[in-house]
Design a protein around this motif. Structure first.
Motif, PDB file in Angstrom:
ATOM      1  N   THR A  42      32.919  81.109  36.507  1.00  0.00           N
ATOM      2  CA  THR A  42      33.663  81.669  37.634  1.00  0.00           C
ATOM      3  C   THR A  42      34.865  80.808  37.984  1.00  0.00           C
ATOM      4  O   THR A  42      35.919  81.325  38.333  1.00  0.00           O
ATOM      5  CB  THR A  42      32.757  81.846  38.869  1.00  0.00           C
ATOM      6  OG1 THR A  42      32.128  80.598  39.168  1.00  0.00           O
ATOM      7  CG2 THR A  42      31.711  82.923  38.644  1.00  0.00           C
ATOM      8  N   GLY A  43      34.727  79.500  37.856  1.00  0.00           N
ATOM      9  CA  GLY A  43      35.844  78.600  38.151  1.00  0.00           C
ATOM     10  C   GLY A  43      37.007  78.803  37.189  1.00  0.00           C
ATOM     11  O   GLY A  43      38.169  78.761  37.583  1.00  0.00           O
ATOM     12  N   THR A  44      36.697  79.025  35.919  1.00  0.00           N
ATOM     13  CA  THR A  44      37.738  79.260  34.913  1.00  0.00           C
ATOM     14  C   THR A  44      38.497  80.540  35.228  1.00  0.00           C
ATOM     15  O   THR A  44      39.734  80.568  35.206  1.00  0.00           O
ATOM     16  CB  THR A  44      37.118  79.360  33.500  1.00  0.00           C
ATOM     17  OG1 THR A  44      36.444  78.132  33.216  1.00  0.00           O
ATOM     18  CG2 THR A  44      38.157  79.641  32.449  1.00  0.00           C
ATOM     19  N   LEU A  45      37.762  81.601  35.528  1.00  0.00           N
ATOM     20  CA  LEU A  45      38.409  82.875  35.850  1.00  0.00           C
ATOM     21  C   LEU A  45      39.175  82.780  37.168  1.00  0.00           C
ATOM     22  O   LEU A  45      40.279  83.318  37.287  1.00  0.00           O
ATOM     23  CB  LEU A  45      37.377  83.998  35.903  1.00  0.00           C
ATOM     24  CG  LEU A  45      37.931  85.409  36.038  1.00  0.00           C
ATOM     25  CD1 LEU A  45      38.912  85.748  34.919  1.00  0.00           C
ATOM     26  CD2 LEU A  45      36.791  86.422  36.067  1.00  0.00           C
ATOM     27  N   ALA A  46      38.634  82.061  38.130  1.00  0.00           N
ATOM     28  CA  ALA A  46      39.318  81.888  39.414  1.00  0.00           C
ATOM     29  C   ALA A  46      40.657  81.180  39.221  1.00  0.00           C
ATOM     30  O   ALA A  46      41.678  81.596  39.789  1.00  0.00           O
ATOM     31  CB  ALA A  46      38.434  81.088  40.378  1.00  0.00           C
ATOM     32  N   THR A  47      40.673  80.155  38.399  1.00  0.00           N
ATOM     33  CA  THR A  47      41.914  79.429  38.122  1.00  0.00           C
ATOM     34  C   THR A  47      42.926  80.342  37.429  1.00  0.00           C
ATOM     35  O   THR A  47      44.093  80.385  37.789  1.00  0.00           O
ATOM     36  CB  THR A  47      41.633  78.193  37.251  1.00  0.00           C
ATOM     37  OG1 THR A  47      40.736  77.341  37.972  1.00  0.00           O
ATOM     38  CG2 THR A  47      42.903  77.451  36.909  1.00  0.00           C
ATOM     39  N   ARG A  48      42.481  81.085  36.422  1.00  0.00           N
ATOM     40  CA  ARG A  48      43.364  81.978  35.668  1.00  0.00           C
ATOM     41  C   ARG A  48      43.983  83.044  36.572  1.00  0.00           C
ATOM     42  O   ARG A  48      45.139  83.402  36.431  1.00  0.00           O
ATOM     43  CB  ARG A  48      42.612  82.641  34.524  1.00  0.00           C
ATOM     44  CG  ARG A  48      43.480  83.597  33.740  1.00  0.00           C
ATOM     45  CD  ARG A  48      42.925  83.932  32.390  1.00  0.00           C
ATOM     46  NE  ARG A  48      42.799  82.829  31.475  1.00  0.00           N
ATOM     47  CZ  ARG A  48      43.794  82.296  30.783  1.00  0.00           C
ATOM     48  NH1 ARG A  48      45.011  82.734  30.935  1.00  0.00           N
ATOM     49  NH2 ARG A  48      43.579  81.317  29.952  1.00  0.00           N
ATOM     50  N   LEU A  49      43.192  83.550  37.514  1.00  0.00           N
ATOM     51  CA  LEU A  49      43.675  84.625  38.388  1.00  0.00           C
ATOM     52  C   LEU A  49      44.303  84.132  39.690  1.00  0.00           C
ATOM     53  O   LEU A  49      44.886  84.912  40.431  1.00  0.00           O
ATOM     54  CB  LEU A  49      42.528  85.591  38.716  1.00  0.00           C
ATOM     55  CG  LEU A  49      41.942  86.366  37.540  1.00  0.00           C
ATOM     56  CD1 LEU A  49      40.731  87.165  37.983  1.00  0.00           C
ATOM     57  CD2 LEU A  49      42.994  87.269  36.917  1.00  0.00           C
ATOM     58  N   GLY A  50      44.138  82.853  39.984  1.00  0.00           N
ATOM     59  CA  GLY A  50      44.693  82.315  41.223  1.00  0.00           C
ATOM     60  C   GLY A  50      43.949  82.781  42.459  1.00  0.00           C
ATOM     61  O   GLY A  50      44.555  83.069  43.497  1.00  0.00           O
ATOM     62  N   VAL A  51      42.625  82.878  42.337  1.00  0.00           N
ATOM     63  CA  VAL A  51      41.783  83.301  43.452  1.00  0.00           C
ATOM     64  C   VAL A  51      40.654  82.292  43.633  1.00  0.00           C
ATOM     65  O   VAL A  51      40.494  81.370  42.846  1.00  0.00           O
ATOM     66  CB  VAL A  51      41.192  84.717  43.211  1.00  0.00           C
ATOM     67  CG1 VAL A  51      42.293  85.759  43.109  1.00  0.00           C
ATOM     68  CG2 VAL A  51      40.302  84.748  41.988  1.00  0.00           C
ATOM     69  N   SER A  52      39.845  82.494  44.664  1.00  0.00           N
ATOM     70  CA  SER A  52      38.732  81.582  44.916  1.00  0.00           C
ATOM     71  C   SER A  52      37.542  81.905  44.011  1.00  0.00           C
ATOM     72  O   SER A  52      37.392  83.028  43.539  1.00  0.00           O
ATOM     73  CB  SER A  52      38.288  81.673  46.380  1.00  0.00           C
ATOM     74  OG  SER A  52      37.647  82.915  46.614  1.00  0.00           O
ATOM     75  N   ARG A  53      36.699  80.910  43.816  1.00  0.00           N
ATOM     76  CA  ARG A  53      35.473  81.118  43.044  1.00  0.00           C
ATOM     77  C   ARG A  53      34.592  82.166  43.713  1.00  0.00           C
ATOM     78  O   ARG A  53      33.945  82.959  43.034  1.00  0.00           O
ATOM     79  CB  ARG A  53      34.704  79.811  42.898  1.00  0.00           C
ATOM     80  CG  ARG A  53      35.317  78.856  41.935  1.00  0.00           C
ATOM     81  CD  ARG A  53      34.481  77.618  41.792  1.00  0.00           C
ATOM     82  NE  ARG A  53      35.132  76.700  40.880  1.00  0.00           N
ATOM     83  CZ  ARG A  53      34.570  75.638  40.385  1.00  0.00           C
ATOM     84  NH1 ARG A  53      33.327  75.337  40.722  1.00  0.00           N
ATOM     85  NH2 ARG A  53      35.222  74.855  39.550  1.00  0.00           N
ATOM     86  N   ALA A  54      34.569  82.144  45.034  1.00  0.00           N
ATOM     87  CA  ALA A  54      33.748  83.112  45.766  1.00  0.00           C
ATOM     88  C   ALA A  54      34.212  84.546  45.480  1.00  0.00           C
ATOM     89  O   ALA A  54      33.387  85.450  45.313  1.00  0.00           O
ATOM     90  CB  ALA A  54      33.813  82.825  47.264  1.00  0.00           C
ATOM     91  N   SER A  55      35.520  84.752  45.395  1.00  0.00           N
ATOM     92  CA  SER A  55      36.044  86.084  45.077  1.00  0.00           C
ATOM     93  C   SER A  55      35.611  86.519  43.689  1.00  0.00           C
ATOM     94  O   SER A  55      35.232  87.677  43.475  1.00  0.00           O
ATOM     95  CB  SER A  55      37.573  86.095  45.148  1.00  0.00           C
ATOM     96  OG  SER A  55      38.010  85.869  46.457  1.00  0.00           O
ATOM     97  N   VAL A  56      35.665  85.600  42.742  1.00  0.00           N
ATOM     98  CA  VAL A  56      35.256  85.916  41.374  1.00  0.00           C
ATOM     99  C   VAL A  56      33.772  86.250  41.347  1.00  0.00           C
ATOM    100  O   VAL A  56      33.361  87.253  40.756  1.00  0.00           O
ATOM    101  CB  VAL A  56      35.578  84.758  40.406  1.00  0.00           C
ATOM    102  CG1 VAL A  56      34.942  84.996  39.045  1.00  0.00           C
ATOM    103  CG2 VAL A  56      37.078  84.586  40.277  1.00  0.00           C
ATOM    104  N   THR A  57      32.956  85.427  41.982  1.00  0.00           N
ATOM    105  CA  THR A  57      31.515  85.666  42.002  1.00  0.00           C
ATOM    106  C   THR A  57      31.204  87.027  42.603  1.00  0.00           C
ATOM    107  O   THR A  57      30.410  87.797  42.049  1.00  0.00           O
ATOM    108  CB  THR A  57      30.790  84.554  42.781  1.00  0.00           C
ATOM    109  OG1 THR A  57      31.042  83.301  42.137  1.00  0.00           O
ATOM    110  CG2 THR A  57      29.291  84.812  42.843  1.00  0.00           C
TER     111      THR A  57
END
Length: 157
Positions: A42-57
């Motif tokens: 989730t952290g990797t995707l959050a960084t790529r998208l510029g969003v929070s880990r919570a949003s990705v989760t």
């Protein structure tokens, strides 16, 4: 990753209840998978998208309920076959839009704008644009590796 030849090109956004933002998460997972990541944290995707880990989760868990993403806590997420087909279709729509605006109109669209237009156009509209520019892919992004296509960048969520 699924063999792209096994994916159906008979896909439509009308067949799925996905938001524009949700589609960006799927495209982000596809991009990460094509870069060689089996499961995406989730952290990797959050960084790529510029969003929070919570949003990705939250989004990944929502997709899991809709059978587009397989998510295991602490192991990461991966696209299901249906999720990959939809992500490849969304990437194709954005790519067609970018190529049309660049080639036919001489306008450079940023990734977010091209994604937004491609997402909002009806299926027939994107198909028409693809025929006008003689797009090499047929309704699905055919890239098998992230380095294969420079248009595999991801819009921000």
């Amino acid at each position: 990753m699924t063999d792209t030849r096994a994916l159906t090109n008979d896909v439509s956004l009308g067949d799925h209840s996905i938001t524009r933002t949700g589609g960006k998460y799927l495209c982000g997972l596809l991009r990460c998978a094509l870069a060689g990541r089996d499961r995406v944290a989730t952290g990797t995707l959050a960084t790529r998208l510029g969003v929070s880990r919570a949003s990705v989760t939250e989004m990944v868990e929502k997709f899991g309920a809709g059978e587009l993403v397989d998510h295991e806590h602490y192991r990461g997420a991966t696209l299901t076959a249906e999720g990959e087909t939809l992500a490849r279709h969304l990437q194709w729509r954005r790519c067609v839009t970018e190529r049309f605006f660049e080639g036919e109109l001489g306008l450079d669209l940023d990734v977010d704008c091209a994604y937004r237009i491609g997402f909002e156009l009806p299926d027939e509209g994107v198909d028409c644009l693809a025929s006008l520019i003689d797009h090499p892919c047929d309704r699905l992004c055919q890239a098998s590796d992230a380095a294969e296509c420079p248009r595999l960048t991801v819009a921000t969520a």
